[in-house]
Design a protein around this motif. Structure first.
Motif, PDB file in Angstrom:
ATOM      1  N   VAL A  16       0.843  -1.195   0.000  1.00  0.00           N
ATOM      2  CA  VAL A  16       0.000   0.000   0.000  1.00  0.00           C
ATOM      3  C   VAL A  16       0.875   1.241   0.000  1.00  0.00           C
ATOM      4  O   VAL A  16       1.742   1.393   0.873  1.00  0.00           O
ATOM      5  CB  VAL A  16      -0.939   0.007   1.222  1.00  0.00           C
ATOM      6  N   GLY A  17       0.682   2.074  -0.994  1.00  0.00           N
ATOM      7  CA  GLY A  17       1.464   3.289  -1.094  1.00  0.00           C
ATOM      8  C   GLY A  17       2.767   3.124  -1.848  1.00  0.00           C
ATOM      9  O   GLY A  17       3.494   4.095  -2.048  1.00  0.00           O
ATOM     10  N   GLY A  18       3.081   1.920  -2.252  1.00  0.00           N
ATOM     11  CA  GLY A  18       4.299   1.706  -3.026  1.00  0.00           C
ATOM     12  C   GLY A  18       5.585   1.949  -2.260  1.00  0.00           C
ATOM     13  O   GLY A  18       6.571   2.455  -2.809  1.00  0.00           O
ATOM     14  N   THR A  19       5.615   1.590  -0.992  1.00  0.00           N
ATOM     15  CA  THR A  19       6.792   1.825  -0.154  1.00  0.00           C
ATOM     16  C   THR A  19       7.894   0.795  -0.372  1.00  0.00           C
ATOM     17  O   THR A  19       9.018   0.983   0.080  1.00  0.00           O
ATOM     18  CB  THR A  19       6.396   1.794   1.330  1.00  0.00           C
ATOM     19  N   GLY A  20       7.553  -0.307  -1.028  1.00  0.00           N
ATOM     20  CA  GLY A  20       8.511  -1.393  -1.165  1.00  0.00           C
ATOM     21  C   GLY A  20       8.331  -2.465  -0.111  1.00  0.00           C
ATOM     22  O   GLY A  20       9.020  -3.492  -0.143  1.00  0.00           O
ATOM     23  N   ARG A  21       7.422  -2.231   0.799  1.00  0.00           N
ATOM     24  CA  ARG A  21       7.140  -3.201   1.848  1.00  0.00           C
ATOM     25  C   ARG A  21       5.719  -3.723   1.667  1.00  0.00           C
ATOM     26  O   ARG A  21       4.765  -2.949   1.581  1.00  0.00           O
ATOM     27  CB  ARG A  21       7.278  -2.541   3.212  1.00  0.00           C
ATOM     28  N   TYR A  22       5.589  -5.035   1.632  1.00  0.00           N
ATOM     29  CA  TYR A  22       4.273  -5.641   1.437  1.00  0.00           C
ATOM     30  C   TYR A  22       3.563  -5.760   2.782  1.00  0.00           C
ATOM     31  O   TYR A  22       4.036  -6.445   3.687  1.00  0.00           O
ATOM     32  CB  TYR A  22       4.414  -6.998   0.752  1.00  0.00           C
ATOM     33  N   ASN A  23       2.430  -5.079   2.888  1.00  0.00           N
ATOM     34  CA  ASN A  23       1.712  -5.002   4.146  1.00  0.00           C
ATOM     35  C   ASN A  23       0.698  -6.142   4.333  1.00  0.00           C
ATOM     36  O   ASN A  23       0.371  -6.503   5.467  1.00  0.00           O
ATOM     37  CB  ASN A  23       0.927  -3.684   4.232  1.00  0.00           C
ATOM     38  N   TYR A  24       0.157  -6.622   3.234  1.00  0.00           N
ATOM     39  CA  TYR A  24      -0.920  -7.602   3.316  1.00  0.00           C
ATOM     40  C   TYR A  24      -0.640  -8.768   2.363  1.00  0.00           C
ATOM     41  O   TYR A  24      -0.091  -8.580   1.272  1.00  0.00           O
ATOM     42  CB  TYR A  24      -2.259  -6.945   2.948  1.00  0.00           C
ATOM     43  N   TRP A  25      -1.079  -9.947   2.813  1.00  0.00           N
ATOM     44  CA  TRP A  25      -0.822 -11.173   2.063  1.00  0.00           C
ATOM     45  C   TRP A  25      -2.094 -11.999   1.959  1.00  0.00           C
ATOM     46  O   TRP A  25      -2.929 -12.011   2.881  1.00  0.00           O
ATOM     47  CB  TRP A  25       0.245 -12.010   2.781  1.00  0.00           C
ATOM     48  N   GLY A  26      -2.219 -12.710   0.851  1.00  0.00           N
ATOM     49  CA  GLY A  26      -3.301 -13.664   0.705  1.00  0.00           C
ATOM     50  C   GLY A  26      -2.940 -14.982   1.352  1.00  0.00           C
ATOM     51  O   GLY A  26      -1.842 -15.147   1.889  1.00  0.00           O
ATOM     52  N   GLN A  27      -3.863 -15.933   1.270  1.00  0.00           N
ATOM     53  CA  GLN A  27      -3.662 -17.233   1.915  1.00  0.00           C
ATOM     54  C   GLN A  27      -2.904 -18.212   1.036  1.00  0.00           C
ATOM     55  O   GLN A  27      -2.459 -19.254   1.515  1.00  0.00           O
ATOM     56  CB  GLN A  27      -5.025 -17.829   2.311  1.00  0.00           C
ATOM     57  N   GLY A  28      -2.773 -17.881  -0.231  1.00  0.00           N
ATOM     58  CA  GLY A  28      -2.018 -18.721  -1.149  1.00  0.00           C
ATOM     59  C   GLY A  28      -2.884 -19.681  -1.949  1.00  0.00           C
ATOM     60  O   GLY A  28      -3.967 -20.068  -1.519  1.00  0.00           O
ATOM     61  N   THR A  29      -2.371 -20.053  -3.116  1.00  0.00           N
ATOM     62  CA  THR A  29      -3.029 -21.048  -3.958  1.00  0.00           C
ATOM     63  C   THR A  29      -1.959 -21.991  -4.490  1.00  0.00           C
ATOM     64  O   THR A  29      -0.887 -21.552  -4.903  1.00  0.00           O
ATOM     65  CB  THR A  29      -3.834 -20.389  -5.094  1.00  0.00           C
ATOM     66  N   GLN A  30      -2.250 -23.278  -4.461  1.00  0.00           N
ATOM     67  CA  GLN A  30      -1.261 -24.297  -4.832  1.00  0.00           C
ATOM     68  C   GLN A  30      -1.209 -24.456  -6.347  1.00  0.00           C
ATOM     69  O   GLN A  30      -2.244 -24.615  -7.010  1.00  0.00           O
ATOM     70  CB  GLN A  30      -1.615 -25.634  -4.188  1.00  0.00           C
ATOM     71  N   VAL A  31       0.003 -24.438  -6.872  1.00  0.00           N
ATOM     72  CA  VAL A  31       0.244 -24.761  -8.281  1.00  0.00           C
ATOM     73  C   VAL A  31       1.181 -25.961  -8.320  1.00  0.00           C
ATOM     74  O   VAL A  31       2.265 -25.929  -7.732  1.00  0.00           O
ATOM     75  CB  VAL A  31       0.880 -23.576  -9.034  1.00  0.00           C
ATOM     76  N   THR A  32       0.746 -27.011  -8.983  1.00  0.00           N
ATOM     77  CA  THR A  32       1.557 -28.213  -9.111  1.00  0.00           C
ATOM     78  C   THR A  32       1.760 -28.516 -10.587  1.00  0.00           C
ATOM     79  O   THR A  32       0.784 -28.649 -11.332  1.00  0.00           O
ATOM     80  CB  THR A  32       0.892 -29.408  -8.418  1.00  0.00           C
TER      81      THR A  32
END
Length: 119
Positions: A100-116
């Motif tokens: 958020v805001g393009g600071t270079g730091r990721y503030n929020y993350w999703g739960q993920g999705t598996q790719v095989t």
């Protein structure tokens, strides 16, 4: 608070394609740089791709350049990762994240999705 929900993962044969989606809940989506990361079995989480607010600038890990493409639709609060020419080394849980805001730091993350990717 930004909630991120990834989808589109699954099982694909080597050489195939998948498109991941990440839907964001907040109005701050359009002011956020968005990124995709992945964590393979027994590996540390690694950067995959990043996209600017407007989508005019994109960045990729060397391992996916020319095969993966990140894009976004701010009207739908969604970021995508198009993955082509998949290899077994691409097998991982894929996460989207918001800077958020393009600071270079990721503030929020999703739960993920598996790719095989099967060889």
């Amino acid at each position: 608070q930004v909630q991120l929900v990834e989808s589109g993962g699954g099982l694909v044969q080597a050489g195939g394609s998948l498109r991941l989606s990440c839907a964001a809940s907040a109005r701050t989506f359009s002011s956020s740089f968005m990124g995709w990361f992945r964590q393979g079995p027994g590996k540390e989480r690694e950067f995959v791709a990043r996209i600017s607010w407007s989508g005019s600038s994109t960045y990729y890990a060397d391992s996916v350049k020319g095969r993966f493409s990140i894009s976004r639709d701010n009207a739908k609060n969604t970021v995508y990762l198009q993955m082509n020419s998949l290899k077994s080394d691409d097998t991982a849980v894929y996460y989207c994240a918001a800077d958020v805001g393009g600071t270079g730091r990721y503030n929020y993350w999703g739960q993920g999705t598996q790719v095989t990717v099967s060889s």
